[in-house]
Scaffold this motif. Sequence first.
Motif, PDB file in Angstrom:
ATOM      1  N   ARG A  70      40.942  44.346  44.768  1.00 48.94           N
ATOM      2  CA  ARG A  70      41.159  45.792  44.580  1.00 48.94           C
ATOM      3  C   ARG A  70      42.308  46.288  45.446  1.00 48.94           C
ATOM      4  NH1 ARG A  70      36.488  47.206  45.824  1.00 48.94           N
ATOM      5  NH2 ARG A  70      35.583  47.027  43.747  1.00 48.94           N
ATOM      6  N   SER A  71      42.389  45.811  46.677  1.00 44.70           N
ATOM      7  CA  SER A  71      43.478  46.269  47.555  1.00 44.70           C
ATOM      8  C   SER A  71      44.836  45.820  47.037  1.00 44.70           C
ATOM      9  CB  SER A  71      43.253  45.800  48.990  1.00 44.70           C
ATOM     10  OG  SER A  71      43.420  44.418  49.109  1.00 44.70           O
TER      11      SER A  71
ATOM     12  N   TYR B  37      43.490  41.399  35.196  1.00 46.11           N
ATOM     13  CA  TYR B  37      43.062  42.803  35.192  1.00 46.11           C
ATOM     14  C   TYR B  37      43.418  43.481  33.872  1.00 46.11           C
ATOM     15  CZ  TYR B  37      42.352  47.582  36.726  1.00 46.11           C
ATOM     16  OH  TYR B  37      41.926  48.885  36.824  1.00 46.11           O
TER      17      TYR B  37
ATOM     18  N   LEU C 231      45.541  45.340  43.803  1.00 50.47           N
ATOM     19  CA  LEU C 231      45.795  46.145  42.601  1.00 50.47           C
ATOM     20  C   LEU C 231      46.187  47.585  42.928  1.00 50.47           C
ATOM     21  CD1 LEU C 231      42.885  44.902  40.331  1.00 50.47           C
ATOM     22  CD2 LEU C 231      45.322  44.471  39.997  1.00 50.47           C
ATOM     23  N   THR C 232      45.711  48.106  44.035  1.00 53.78           N
ATOM     24  CA  THR C 232      45.977  49.512  44.359  1.00 53.78           C
ATOM     25  C   THR C 232      47.014  49.694  45.469  1.00 53.78           C
ATOM     26  OG1 THR C 232      44.134  49.571  45.932  1.00 53.78           O
ATOM     27  CG2 THR C 232      43.677  50.236  43.660  1.00 53.78           C
ATOM     28  N   ASN C 233      47.604  48.607  45.937  1.00 51.79           N
ATOM     29  CA  ASN C 233      48.584  48.678  47.014  1.00 51.79           C
ATOM     30  C   ASN C 233      49.838  49.395  46.529  1.00 51.79           C
ATOM     31  OD1 ASN C 233      50.464  48.244  49.043  1.00 51.79           O
ATOM     32  ND2 ASN C 233      49.801  46.156  49.413  1.00 51.79           N
ATOM     33  N   GLU C 234      50.144  50.518  47.143  1.00 53.00           N
ATOM     34  CA  GLU C 234      51.297  51.323  46.716  1.00 53.00           C
ATOM     35  C   GLU C 234      52.624  50.674  47.070  1.00 53.00           C
ATOM     36  OE1 GLU C 234      51.149  55.442  47.550  1.00 53.00           O
ATOM     37  OE2 GLU C 234      49.068  55.623  46.938  1.00 53.00           O
TER      38      GLU C 234
ATOM     39  N   TYR D 223      47.159  40.520  38.072  1.00 54.04           N
ATOM     40  CA  TYR D 223      47.485  41.598  37.130  1.00 54.04           C
ATOM     41  C   TYR D 223      47.206  41.190  35.690  1.00 54.04           C
ATOM     42  CZ  TYR D 223      49.487  44.507  40.731  1.00 54.04           C
ATOM     43  OH  TYR D 223      49.649  45.292  41.828  1.00 54.04           O
TER      44      TYR D 223
END
Length: 63
Positions: A41-42, A8, A44-47, A5
């Motif tokens: 990416r997974s 990013y 960073l986008t994992n809910e 994070y």
Amino acid sequence: MKLIYRLYLGGYAVYSIARDLTKRSIKTPAGCDVWSPSTVRSILTNEKIKAMRFSRNAIRWIS
């Protein structure tokens, strides 16, 4: 995960983060030696990862 994070938010692209993590010899969540952009990416986008709160200049971890 904090490092991902931070990178990013620091402006790194997912492929640059993957390359950096591989260079640092940090293992993936699956225990692999080489990171792929899709793994980054997974994450960073994992809910399910709801412990991040973004502010203007800082990352604060909440429980």
